[in-house]
Design an enzyme around this catalytic site. Structure first.
Site, PDB file in Angstrom:
ATOM      1  N   SER A 148       0.839  -1.202   0.000  1.00 21.55           N
ATOM      2  CA  SER A 148       0.000   0.000   0.000  1.00 21.55           C
ATOM      3  C   SER A 148       0.873   1.250   0.000  1.00 21.55           C
ATOM      4  O   SER A 148       1.991   1.234   0.499  1.00 21.55           O
ATOM      5  CB  SER A 148      -0.896   0.005   1.238  1.00 21.55           C
ATOM      6  OG  SER A 148      -1.612  -1.204   1.329  1.00 21.55           O
TER       7      SER A 148
HETATM    8  N1  SAH Z   1      -0.224  -4.586   3.892  1.00 25.48           N
HETATM    9  C1  SAH Z   1       0.328  -5.233   2.749  1.00 25.48           C
HETATM   10  C2  SAH Z   1      -0.670  -5.175   1.616  1.00 25.48           C
HETATM   11  C3  SAH Z   1      -0.488  -6.247   0.644  1.00 25.48           C
HETATM   12  S1  SAH Z   1      -1.755  -6.384  -0.546  1.00 25.48           S
HETATM   13  C4  SAH Z   1       1.621  -4.563   2.358  1.00 25.48           C
HETATM   14  O1  SAH Z   1       1.808  -3.409   2.720  1.00 25.48           O
HETATM   15  O2  SAH Z   1       2.446  -5.199   1.701  1.00 25.48           O
HETATM   16  C5  SAH Z   1      -2.947  -7.373   0.279  1.00 25.48           C
HETATM   17  C6  SAH Z   1      -2.517  -8.732   0.737  1.00 25.48           C
HETATM   18  O3  SAH Z   1      -3.678  -9.401   1.196  1.00 25.48           O
HETATM   19  C7  SAH Z   1      -1.923  -9.618  -0.360  1.00 25.48           C
HETATM   20  O4  SAH Z   1      -0.662 -10.070   0.050  1.00 25.48           O
HETATM   21  C8  SAH Z   1      -2.940 -10.759  -0.484  1.00 25.48           C
HETATM   22  O5  SAH Z   1      -2.354 -12.011  -0.788  1.00 25.48           O
HETATM   23  C9  SAH Z   1      -3.553 -10.767   0.899  1.00 25.48           C
HETATM   24  N2  SAH Z   1      -4.871 -11.400   0.991  1.00 25.48           N
HETATM   25  C10 SAH Z   1      -5.922 -11.324   0.135  1.00 25.48           C
HETATM   26  N3  SAH Z   1      -6.952 -12.077   0.575  1.00 25.48           N
HETATM   27  C11 SAH Z   1      -6.541 -12.650   1.743  1.00 25.48           C
HETATM   28  C12 SAH Z   1      -7.134 -13.560   2.685  1.00 25.48           C
HETATM   29  N4  SAH Z   1      -8.366 -14.060   2.522  1.00 25.48           N
HETATM   30  N5  SAH Z   1      -6.400 -13.935   3.763  1.00 25.48           N
HETATM   31  C13 SAH Z   1      -5.150 -13.478   3.964  1.00 25.48           C
HETATM   32  N6  SAH Z   1      -4.523 -12.622   3.121  1.00 25.48           N
HETATM   33  C14 SAH Z   1      -5.214 -12.216   2.019  1.00 25.48           C
END
Ligand code: SAH
Length: 213
Positions: free
Chosen positions: A62
């Protein structure tokens, strides 16, 4: 830790302040945690720009503004014991949370992202983070109830199982994808039901069901 060079840090923090991030604890944490170690080597020189960047597997870290905004919203209360994060990704938001909360549980459904961020956070020296490889829709009952839950991927509706894992008066920061348009909400679990307040327009990756090997 790999410090942020002073000039870059000052510019980074000034920009966050201009964007409305005013909480001093959030600004301190973001000034301390080096965002460049969470992004791929080729993108390091863009780590302090206000952009979301790719972290592989079609996922993104993000933007600094969004991390600041979500963190500011989630610490808007005095109970900072236990927070659950859904979507560890590269672990940057996790590190910011771990600088502020006593204990962080974070769940990631993509195994290589889970493994990489777990190792990185351990190497930085955090001892108050529990990394879970699993489906965030299930939450983590072993450590529930939580003071706060923060979601970094957007579901189409508020996951009921997660609301049940919040303490009374616990709060949740959640991007909701309602009819193709995403909005960030702050939810409060009160004894009279759920209070839902819209806080921003956002663009997150979708929250998906199940795990990926
Ligand atoms: N806070 C993270 C954002 C990554 S994007 C950062 O700053 O890097 C969102 C993340 O949510 C991705 O890695 C994706 O794989 C994860 N995600 C999506 N659905 C999910 C679920 N049901 N359970 C766990 N993680 C999930």
């Amino acid at each position: 830790m790999n410090n942020i060079p002073t000039q870059i840090r000052n510019k980074f923090i000034d920009k966050l302040k201009q964007q409305g991030i005013s909480n001093i604890s959030v600004l301190n944490a973001m000034g301390l945690i080096p965002r460049h170690i969470f992004v791929e080597a080729a993108l390091k020189n863009r780590a302090y720009d206000d952009d979301a960047l790719p972290i592989g597997f079609n996922q993104t870290i993000s933007s600094p503004y969004i991390v600041g905004k979500m963190t500011q919203l989630i610490i808007e209360s005095d109970n900072m014991e236990k927070v659950l994060e859904i979507g560890t990704g590269c672990g940057y938001q996790t590190a910011i949370l771990a600088s502020l909360f006593k204990q962080v549980i974070t769940i990631e459904r993509i195994k290589p992202l889970y493994e990489k961020s777990k190792l990185l956070l351990k190497n930085i020296g955090f001892k108050n983070i529990k990394n879970i490889y699993g489906d965030g829709y299930e939450g983590f009952t072993n450590s529930a109830p939580f003071d706060a839950i923060i979601m970094t991927a957007a579901p189409k509706e508020i996951p009921e199982k997660l609301v049940k894992q919040l303490k009374p008066n616990g709060r949740m920061i959640i991007p909701l994808d309602e009819n193709g348009s995403q909005k960030l909400f702050r939810i409060k679990n009160t004894k009279n039901g759920i209070l839902k307040k819209e806080v921003d327009d956002v663009l997150f990756v979708p929250m998906l069901k199940g795990i990926v090997k």
